[in-house]
Design an enzyme around this catalytic site. Structure first.
Site, short mmCIF file in Angstrom:
data_model
loop_
_atom_site.label_atom_id
_atom_site.label_comp_id
_atom_site.label_asym_id
_atom_site.label_seq_id
_atom_site.Cartn_x
_atom_site.Cartn_y
_atom_site.Cartn_z
N HIS A 1 0.83 -1.22 0.00
CA HIS A 1 0.00 0.00 0.00
C HIS A 1 0.86 1.27 0.00
O HIS A 1 0.44 2.30 0.54
CB HIS A 1 -0.94 0.03 1.21
CG HIS A 1 -1.74 -1.21 1.40
ND1 HIS A 1 -2.99 -1.41 0.85
CD2 HIS A 1 -1.45 -2.37 2.06
CE1 HIS A 1 -3.44 -2.61 1.18
NE2 HIS A 1 -2.51 -3.23 1.90
N SER B 1 13.61 19.43 -18.33
CA SER B 1 12.34 20.14 -18.56
C SER B 1 12.61 21.31 -19.48
O SER B 1 13.66 21.94 -19.42
CB SER B 1 11.80 20.63 -17.22
OG SER B 1 10.98 21.76 -17.40
N LYS C 1 15.33 20.28 -13.48
CA LYS C 1 14.69 18.97 -13.58
C LYS C 1 15.54 17.89 -14.22
O LYS C 1 16.26 18.14 -15.18
CB LYS C 1 13.40 19.11 -14.41
CG LYS C 1 12.30 19.79 -13.66
CD LYS C 1 11.78 18.93 -12.55
CE LYS C 1 10.27 18.93 -12.56
NZ LYS C 1 9.76 17.73 -11.97
N GLU D 1 8.75 6.41 -17.43
CA GLU D 1 7.34 6.80 -17.58
C GLU D 1 6.78 6.36 -18.93
O GLU D 1 5.62 5.93 -19.04
CB GLU D 1 7.21 8.32 -17.40
CG GLU D 1 7.49 8.71 -15.95
CD GLU D 1 7.60 10.21 -15.71
OE1 GLU D 1 7.64 10.62 -14.55
OE2 GLU D 1 7.68 10.99 -16.69
#
Ligand code: ARG
Length: 477
Positions: free
Chosen positions: A177, A298, A304, A311
């Site tokens: 979880h 980025s 970044k 992803e």
């Protein structure tokens, strides 16, 4: 792929197929017709912009078919060798496929061959149909792409087992979880992914065995009267055997559906591996660092370093899952026999194969260059909750029923947190009173991990055994 690697999915190759050009006026089947297809009808039927990926397979299938016709006495030696010389000259075909001219790859090759050779070319299609040809090509293509994907997957699993060995002593919190659960190691989590991917390798193998069936000779629906030797054709094409039933051979697409479902399950596994690595690399975790070569910046925020490869691995899993659904929906309600609906069967398979072959090397590179940060992993082991189950199990070893052990440990934790104390603050007497005299020594990640040494568990020894078992199942390189 090479010359034919434009993306699948577009309905037409925009700007190339004009409405008038390449109509069916001069189609190879136009004898029964007194007028050409409407341009918009023709345009809808064109598949060459995607099925030209099958050009090499179509040439090879045509070679095998010419040999079958020759062996059946339907082509002379001279005709056959003229055709074979052309068909075997694969480089000469890569530029002749003209999307503006032909409906599909099969017609493009037959037309070109007939233009080159005249009557011998016009004899090629005896005893075969595009219905058996297209599934022959498609099976060959998927088998080749599947073999490439398998090699790439083997390389990923090898990379993972190597990193798992390196990480076998790197203790870190295991989560359920998304909350700290028990002590594990980076190696234990990585070998878990390798064990799952091993099943994908085996699924690909089993799929390939079932798919290695030649449809050529099945014709349109019911073979031919020409005495062709389908078994010899199967052998020439490297298939394990010829079709069992011609109607089944031209009707069923289970081989493509199964391919996409194997790819979808693999995609799901890759996605979950990527999700773990992306999470470990979050600044709030800092357990691993992704190499710059596998990160992205980025456009706006200079600081970044984003895990785009991971992803995209997650995102692309959606494609093959969609591909399975497309193929099942396409085929489920079709009566037996070929229907033009089946032309829509190829793009999902192309997409599933190309997605696997794109994602696997990128993820392999990302895993290979990942940097473990063991000191940050170890710092996270200060969380005492990670040892709660070990304490309860110590009570069980001392004779308590597990339910009681669970309750007593929970009550101890509740009591301590209510007083702003921690397990580490307990005195020897308090441990004695709790029923685990050596309790303080259990709050140690190295003790905890080694205590779970059973087969399949997280102890370093057990992880090494699991790695060896996976590696023993990998094909030799
Ligand atoms: N381009 C077609 C396909 O992909 C080839 C088969 C056409 N057969 C037919 N009977 N119209 O399925």
């Amino acid at each position: 792929m090479g010359a034919f690697d434009e993306g699948v999915g577009s309905q037409t190759e925009a700007g190339t197929v004009s409405s008038g050009e390449g109509s069916d006026e001069d189609a190879l089947w136009s004898g029964r017709f007194s007028k050409p297809a409407a341009p918009e009808a023709h345009r809808m039927g064109v598949s060459l912009h995607f099925d030209r990926r099958l050009v090499l397979q179509d040439l090879r299938a045509s070679v095998a078919h010419v040999e079958a016709l020759r062996d059946a006495g339907l082509l002379s030696e001279t005709e056959a060798s003229g055709l074979l010389d052309e068909l075997r000259d694969e480089p000469s075909w890569l530029d002749v496929i003209d999307v503006a001219r032909d409906e599909d790859v099969h017609m493009a090759i037959e037309r070109e061959l007939t233009e080159r050779l005249g009557e011998a070319g016009a004899k090629l299609h005896a005893g075969r149909s595009r219905n058996d040809l297209v599934v022959t090509d498609y099976r060959l293509w998927l088998l080749e792409e599947g073999a490439q994907a398998k090699d790439k997957l083997v390389a990923l699993v090898r990379g993972l087992t190597q990193r798992a060995l390196e990480g076998a002593e790197h203790v870190m919190p295991g989560f359920t979880h998304n909350r700290p659960a028990q002590v594990v190691t980076a190696g234990y989590v990585l070998v878990a992914h390798a064990v799952a991917l091993m099943r994908d390798i085996e699924r690909l193998d089993q799929w390939a065995t079932r798919t290695s069936v030649s449809p050529l000779g099945a014709g349109a629906i019911a073979t031919s009267t020409l005495g062709l030797d389908a078994a010899a054709t199967a052998e020439r094409l490297g298939f394990a055997k010829p079709f069992d039933n011609a109607l089944d051979a031209v009707s069923d697409r289970d081989f493509a559906i199964e391919f996409c479902s194997v790819a979808a399950i693999l995609g799901m596994h890759l996605s979950r591996l990527a999700a773990d690595l992306a999470r470990w690399s979050e600044p709030a975790f800092g357990f691993v660092e992704i190499d710059e070569a596998f990160s992205t910046g980025s456009s706006m925020m200079p600081q970044k370093r984003n895990p785009d490869v991971l992803e995209l691995t997650r995102g692309k899993a959606a494609r093959s899952a969609g591909d399975v659904v497309t193929l099942l929906t396409l085929t489920s309600a079709l009566p037996s026999g070929y229907h033009r609906d089946l032309q829509e069967d190829k793009e999902p398979g192309f997409d599933a194969a190309e997605t696997m072959n794109l994602v696997l090397p990128a993820l392999t590179g990302c895993v290979a260059t990942l940097r473990f940060v063991p000191e940050v992993m170890r710092a996270a082991m200060a969380d005492e909750d990670l040892y709660a189950t070990d304490l309860a199990e110590s009570l069980v070893v001392a004779g308590a029923p597990f339910r009681e052990a669970h309750r007593r440990t929970g009550e101890l934790l509740k009591d301590l947190s209510g007083r702003g104390r921690a397990l580490r603050d307990l005195s020897d007497e308090e441990w004695e009173a709790f029923g685990v005299p050596d309790g303080a020594a259990l709050l140690d990640p190295d003790v905890s991990i080694r205590a779970r040494s059973m087969a399949g568990g997280p102890s370093p020894e057990s992880v090494r055994t699991q790695v060896a078992a996976v590696e023993a199942r990998l094909p030799a390189t």
